[in-house]
Design an enzyme around this catalytic site. Structure first.
Site, short mmCIF file in Angstrom:
data_model
loop_
_atom_site.label_atom_id
_atom_site.label_comp_id
_atom_site.label_asym_id
_atom_site.label_seq_id
_atom_site.Cartn_x
_atom_site.Cartn_y
_atom_site.Cartn_z
N LYS A 1 0.83 -1.21 0.00
CA LYS A 1 0.00 0.00 0.00
C LYS A 1 0.86 1.26 0.00
O LYS A 1 2.07 1.23 0.21
CB LYS A 1 -0.96 -0.02 1.20
CG LYS A 1 -2.10 -1.02 1.01
CD LYS A 1 -3.12 -0.94 2.13
CE LYS A 1 -4.29 -1.87 1.85
NZ LYS A 1 -5.29 -1.84 2.94
N ARG B 1 -3.15 -10.03 5.55
CA ARG B 1 -3.72 -10.11 4.20
C ARG B 1 -2.69 -9.57 3.22
O ARG B 1 -2.32 -8.39 3.29
CB ARG B 1 -5.02 -9.30 4.13
CG ARG B 1 -5.73 -9.37 2.79
CD ARG B 1 -7.03 -8.56 2.81
NE ARG B 1 -7.74 -8.63 1.55
CZ ARG B 1 -7.53 -7.82 0.52
NH1 ARG B 1 -6.62 -6.85 0.61
NH2 ARG B 1 -8.22 -7.96 -0.60
#
Length: 288
Positions: free
Chosen positions: A224, A258
């Site tokens: 991210k 995740r």
């Protein structure tokens, strides 16, 4: 670490040790190009690799949730995820499949197709039927913190007290879910969702505060912008940074990671466990 378990279609997944969830994107516009799958062959190849590398869960999503992502019609999202989940269940019948959706109808269709867990970025806010649907289906539910929608969340990161507001958000929704009879709930603090880079690092630094909720914690940091923007690189170059922050998340109490890169995450879990176990043994041997 608290001994939580998840009931996945009658099979218990023990969360006393951290678990790894592999990301399966059946979208054409995921922020990370390496996760975009264009055919059933690519889907099955990626799933096979992730399972071989030690993934405990596969999370299938048909709606890109990157900031500013284009909207996808419910019918198209449902067709994407149900086709993928059906193929995965037929090919890997022992695999635990999660559906990444904020739409109750898509979630129900995915569970009927074989998914055993619902991962909702909307925390029940983007579909009024989600909580009652989860209660009816009686499958584990990932409750994520977000404000607005994927299209608007980037401008909704103003908080008086970020950590308090996130804990209050979860407490309110956990009470609603438990009142409906939902038993297995995982909290995801929503890294990158309605939070700027500094807020993401503040949240990671204080992740352990969320253990007051008494539910397992999922962390989704993989590739991210809090990594690649901070380092001045691209998502494709953010694998090493993802491993570093995943390791910090484990130290701060994460139960599920995740990730796009399963092998690296599984190795991080193994080394973190060895470090923790040896630290405990050393303290015992020295009398501290």
């Amino acid at each position: 670490m608290t001994n939580y378990t998840l009931n996945l279609r009658g099979k218990l997944l023990d969360l006393s040790q951290p678990r790894v969830m592999g990301i399966i994107n059946v979208t054409p516009d995921s922020f990370y190009a390496g996760s975009r799958l264009g055919s059933e062959t690519e889907l099955l190849r990626q799933a096979e690799r992730m399972l071989a590398e030690g993934a405990d869960l596969l999370d299938v999503g048909g709606y890109s949730t990157r900031p500013g992502a284009a909207d996808v019609l419910p019918e198209e999202e449902q067709e994407r995820v149900c086709r993928a989940i059906g193929s995965l269940v037929r090919t890997f019948p022992e695999a635990h499949i999660s559906v990444d959706t904020f739409r109750a109808g898509v979630a129900a269709a995915a569970v009927a197709e074989g998914a055993c867990l619902i991962n909702d970025i909307g925390g029940g806010e983007l579909d009024a039927d989600m909580f009652t649907t989860v209660a009816r289906l009686q499958v584990p539910y990932i409750l994520m913190h977000m404000r607005g929608t994927p299209q608007t969340m980037a401008g909704l990161n103003q908080y008086e007290d970020l950590l308090k507001e996130i804990i209050d958000y979860f407490a309110e929704r956990l009470n609603k879910l438990r009142a409906l009879g939902v038993k297995d709930i995982i909290a995801d603090p929503g890294f990158g969702f309605a939070k700027n880079i500094d807020q993401n690092y503040l949240l990671l630094q204080n992740l352990r505060l969320l253990t007051v909720l008494n539910v397992p914690l999922l962390v989704g940091i993989s590739r991210k912008s809090l990594i690649w923007k901070k380092l001045g690189i691209t998502p494709e170059e953010a694998g090493n940074g993802s491993t570093v922050l995943n390791t910090l998340a484990l130290t701060e109490g994460a139960h599920i990671l995740r990730v796009h890169d399963v092998k690296q995450a599984v190795e991080a879990v193994r080394l973190w466990k060895s470090f923790r176990n040896n630290s405990k043994k050393a303290a015992f041997d020295t009398g501290f």
